[in-house]
Design an enzyme around this catalytic site. Sequence first.
Site, mmCIF file in Angstrom:
data_model
loop_
_atom_site.group_PDB
_atom_site.id
_atom_site.type_symbol
_atom_site.label_atom_id
_atom_site.label_comp_id
_atom_site.label_asym_id
_atom_site.label_seq_id
_atom_site.Cartn_x
_atom_site.Cartn_y
_atom_site.Cartn_z
ATOM 1 N N VAL A 187 8.156 7.067 16.932
ATOM 2 C CA VAL A 187 7.840 7.782 15.679
ATOM 3 C C VAL A 187 6.586 8.654 15.821
ATOM 4 O O VAL A 187 6.600 9.830 15.468
ATOM 5 C CB VAL A 187 7.688 6.792 14.500
ATOM 6 C CG1 VAL A 187 7.357 7.540 13.208
ATOM 7 C CG2 VAL A 187 8.953 5.968 14.332
ATOM 8 N N CYS A 238 -5.562 7.818 9.235
ATOM 9 C CA CYS A 238 -5.690 7.176 10.534
ATOM 10 C C CYS A 238 -5.312 8.120 11.664
ATOM 11 O O CYS A 238 -4.336 8.860 11.562
ATOM 12 C CB CYS A 238 -4.796 5.942 10.588
ATOM 13 S SG CYS A 238 -5.485 4.552 9.690
ATOM 14 N N ARG A 288 -8.794 -0.580 4.607
ATOM 15 C CA ARG A 288 -7.981 0.456 3.951
ATOM 16 C C ARG A 288 -6.642 -0.100 3.488
ATOM 17 O O ARG A 288 -6.055 0.404 2.531
ATOM 18 C CB ARG A 288 -7.719 1.599 4.925
ATOM 19 C CG ARG A 288 -8.957 2.328 5.339
ATOM 20 C CD ARG A 288 -8.616 3.397 6.298
ATOM 21 N NE ARG A 288 -7.709 4.326 5.621
ATOM 22 C CZ ARG A 288 -7.535 5.575 5.974
ATOM 23 N NH1 ARG A 288 -8.166 6.052 7.005
ATOM 24 N NH2 ARG A 288 -6.729 6.339 5.310
ATOM 25 N N LYS A 310 0.838 -1.213 0.000
ATOM 26 C CA LYS A 310 0.000 0.000 0.000
ATOM 27 C C LYS A 310 0.871 1.260 0.000
ATOM 28 O O LYS A 310 0.669 2.167 -0.788
ATOM 29 C CB LYS A 310 -0.898 0.007 1.248
ATOM 30 C CG LYS A 310 -1.596 1.331 1.501
ATOM 31 C CD LYS A 310 -2.478 1.289 2.734
ATOM 32 C CE LYS A 310 -1.814 1.690 4.006
ATOM 33 N NZ LYS A 310 -1.494 3.120 4.154
ATOM 34 N N ASN A 311 1.833 1.284 0.918
ATOM 35 C CA ASN A 311 2.590 2.528 1.096
ATOM 36 C C ASN A 311 3.542 2.819 -0.056
ATOM 37 O O ASN A 311 4.065 3.929 -0.165
ATOM 38 C CB ASN A 311 3.360 2.493 2.422
ATOM 39 C CG ASN A 311 2.417 2.617 3.606
ATOM 40 O OD1 ASN A 311 1.217 2.827 3.431
ATOM 41 N ND2 ASN A 311 2.946 2.477 4.807
ATOM 42 N N ARG A 334 0.027 14.167 13.328
ATOM 43 C CA ARG A 334 0.322 14.044 11.894
ATOM 44 C C ARG A 334 0.306 15.396 11.169
ATOM 45 O O ARG A 334 -0.443 15.598 10.203
ATOM 46 C CB ARG A 334 -0.631 13.047 11.228
ATOM 47 C CG ARG A 334 -0.628 11.706 11.922
ATOM 48 C CD ARG A 334 -1.287 10.638 11.118
ATOM 49 N NE ARG A 334 -0.379 9.994 10.186
ATOM 50 C CZ ARG A 334 -0.733 8.993 9.394
ATOM 51 N NH1 ARG A 334 -1.933 8.535 9.399
ATOM 52 N NH2 ARG A 334 0.153 8.469 8.574
ATOM 53 N N PRO A 335 1.117 16.332 11.609
ATOM 54 C CA PRO A 335 1.180 17.612 10.909
ATOM 55 C C PRO A 335 1.864 17.452 9.551
ATOM 56 O O PRO A 335 2.467 16.410 9.277
ATOM 57 C CB PRO A 335 2.044 18.471 11.839
ATOM 58 C CG PRO A 335 2.875 17.501 12.601
ATOM 59 C CD PRO A 335 2.084 16.231 12.703
ATOM 60 N N ASP A 358 4.356 0.917 12.346
ATOM 61 C CA ASP A 358 3.089 0.335 11.901
ATOM 62 C C ASP A 358 2.826 -1.042 12.512
ATOM 63 O O ASP A 358 1.681 -1.490 12.582
ATOM 64 C CB ASP A 358 3.061 0.213 10.367
ATOM 65 C CG ASP A 358 2.805 1.561 9.704
ATOM 66 O OD1 ASP A 358 2.520 2.533 10.423
ATOM 67 O OD2 ASP A 358 2.903 1.637 8.464
HETATM 68 C C1 UD1 Z 1 4.130 6.919 6.442
HETATM 69 C C2 UD1 Z 1 3.341 5.650 6.287
HETATM 70 C C3 UD1 Z 1 2.834 5.168 7.641
HETATM 71 C C4 UD1 Z 1 3.997 5.040 8.619
HETATM 72 C C5 UD1 Z 1 4.825 6.318 8.666
HETATM 73 C C6 UD1 Z 1 6.094 6.179 9.498
HETATM 74 C C7 UD1 Z 1 2.374 5.875 4.090
HETATM 75 C C8 UD1 Z 1 1.147 6.051 3.281
HETATM 76 N N1 UD1 Z 1 2.213 5.902 5.412
HETATM 77 O O1 UD1 Z 1 3.232 7.891 6.976
HETATM 78 O O2 UD1 Z 1 2.219 3.910 7.455
HETATM 79 O O3 UD1 Z 1 3.495 4.777 9.916
HETATM 80 O O4 UD1 Z 1 5.227 6.698 7.340
HETATM 81 O O5 UD1 Z 1 6.889 5.160 9.005
HETATM 82 O O6 UD1 Z 1 3.448 5.679 3.571
HETATM 83 N N2 UD1 Z 1 5.771 14.689 10.929
HETATM 84 C C9 UD1 Z 1 5.833 16.031 11.237
HETATM 85 N N3 UD1 Z 1 5.673 16.947 10.238
HETATM 86 C C10 UD1 Z 1 5.469 16.560 8.942
HETATM 87 C C11 UD1 Z 1 5.396 15.188 8.632
HETATM 88 C C12 UD1 Z 1 5.549 14.258 9.659
HETATM 89 O O7 UD1 Z 1 6.029 16.402 12.399
HETATM 90 O O8 UD1 Z 1 5.341 17.438 8.073
HETATM 91 C C13 UD1 Z 1 5.916 13.686 12.023
HETATM 92 C C14 UD1 Z 1 4.619 12.880 12.217
HETATM 93 O O9 UD1 Z 1 3.731 13.548 13.061
HETATM 94 C C15 UD1 Z 1 5.146 11.593 12.824
HETATM 95 C C16 UD1 Z 1 6.508 11.425 12.145
HETATM 96 O O10 UD1 Z 1 6.856 12.701 11.623
HETATM 97 O O11 UD1 Z 1 5.334 11.747 14.214
HETATM 98 C C17 UD1 Z 1 6.496 10.395 11.028
HETATM 99 O O12 UD1 Z 1 5.571 10.788 10.030
HETATM 100 P P1 UD1 Z 1 5.783 10.471 8.488
HETATM 101 O O13 UD1 Z 1 7.076 9.741 8.296
HETATM 102 O O14 UD1 Z 1 5.551 11.694 7.716
HETATM 103 O O15 UD1 Z 1 4.589 9.470 8.237
HETATM 104 P P2 UD1 Z 1 3.623 9.428 6.978
HETATM 105 O O16 UD1 Z 1 4.383 9.741 5.752
HETATM 106 O O17 UD1 Z 1 2.389 10.166 7.300
#
Ligand code: UD1
Length: 419
Positions: free
Chosen positions: A330, A119, A400, A25-26, A124-125, A308
Amino acid sequence: MSSLKAISVKEAGELKGTIEIQGSKNTVLPVMAATLLTSGISVIYNCPMIEDVQVMCRLLECLHVKTSLAEHTLTIDTREASYEPLPYSLTKRLRSSVLLLGSMLARWHKAELGMPGGCAIGLRPIDIHLEGLVKMNVDVNLHKEILSCETYYLQGCEYHLRFPSVGATENLLMAAVGAKGRTILRGAAKEPEIIELCNYLVSMGALIEGIGTDVLIIKGTKELVSSDYHNVYDRIVAGTYLLMAAAVPSDIKMTGIEDIHYLKNIIQTASKLGVNVIKFDRYLSIQSLGKVAAGDFETGIYPEFPTDLQPVLMTVLAKAVQDSSVTETVFENRFAIVKELEKLNARIQVKEQKALIKGNIKLQGHTVKATDLRQGAALVVAGLISKGYTTITDISYIERGYEDIVRDLHCLGVDIAYV
Ligand code: UD1
């Protein structure tokens, strides 16, 4: 999101049979977003038939892209794509809708979308995505949950991500291939999904150095051509079943795994728990006695243990012979599983980012509620080790990301059904 459907699962005495692992998926979601960078037809093979892919198709269709998905083959035709704002009604259903920002900006120099949902596993900013885009000459405006981005032209830049966010790295990569000049992303994520996206972009003609490292150097180009993609297996789905095997006596053949490289750490953790994994030419052989070894575990960015799978790990540890702990590094709020596991008699104490899991507990079947994708899958695993029957409600969350968890567990002889 809620579903009237539920899953009922009976405690399993053993897991025996063959299980085929679906496509990732990812990986497929960012690849789908990347098809917007070209005008042409792209075919994605081994595409998982899941809800998140359906929503991404609907989002692309808003941009006049034609999509068709049948038998795990997704065809995307971007020849007549044209700009439209993306409605909140769709973006709220998929966190990865934010990944369209980079490719829309590269194609149309503008993008407007309702703030992405997904989710509820933490704040998740998207500040890192946006900060990087601002560095690339993008004007960003957020007004009443509508995010508007515009640029005269994307300008290559040097940007250091304060955290190696997977989504931000993907977004900035896609914007960078359409930017003028060179972009250097420092502190980039190194997850397999990033490597796969980079390789896909390279197959389209993008120029990227440092693939697989935390410094990605991208030279913008206008010469991209559409390309096909053969999706890899879903390492999180495979990991769910690998960890699950620790808790129930197992003799499982897992197919669909071409290469175990992306699974290394997950296999190591499963081994610590008592699972024996052997790689054969066409499958993995997974065996266990169902006696879970206790331990202290921590999630982390790749190649560490993936966040995850943390809910599945916590679930399995409830059966360990002694107490264990899991530290989440994370996401800041990913312990939704605890409340539901407690309904099954688990005893877990959360102190900040660390969960202490009382071992040697006999879980009791009950009705529990899925509140996010991975937590929902973990509850199905919990049902396998809980006395009697367990009912998991709100399973649309599971749909999902898992094609059909009921089908998969049926293949292993589990008494499980939709109710
Ligand atoms: C992706 C994966 C998700 C996985 C995550 C971490 C997909 C579709 N989803 O989610 O399954 O759990 O990676 O391996 O690929 N953060 C910020 N600011 C930002 C972006 C992120 O502070 O602009 C923080 C988030 O709040 C979180 C951490 O960084 O605490 C990791 O988030 P991120 O790596 O961005 O996860 P996703 O890409 O949303």
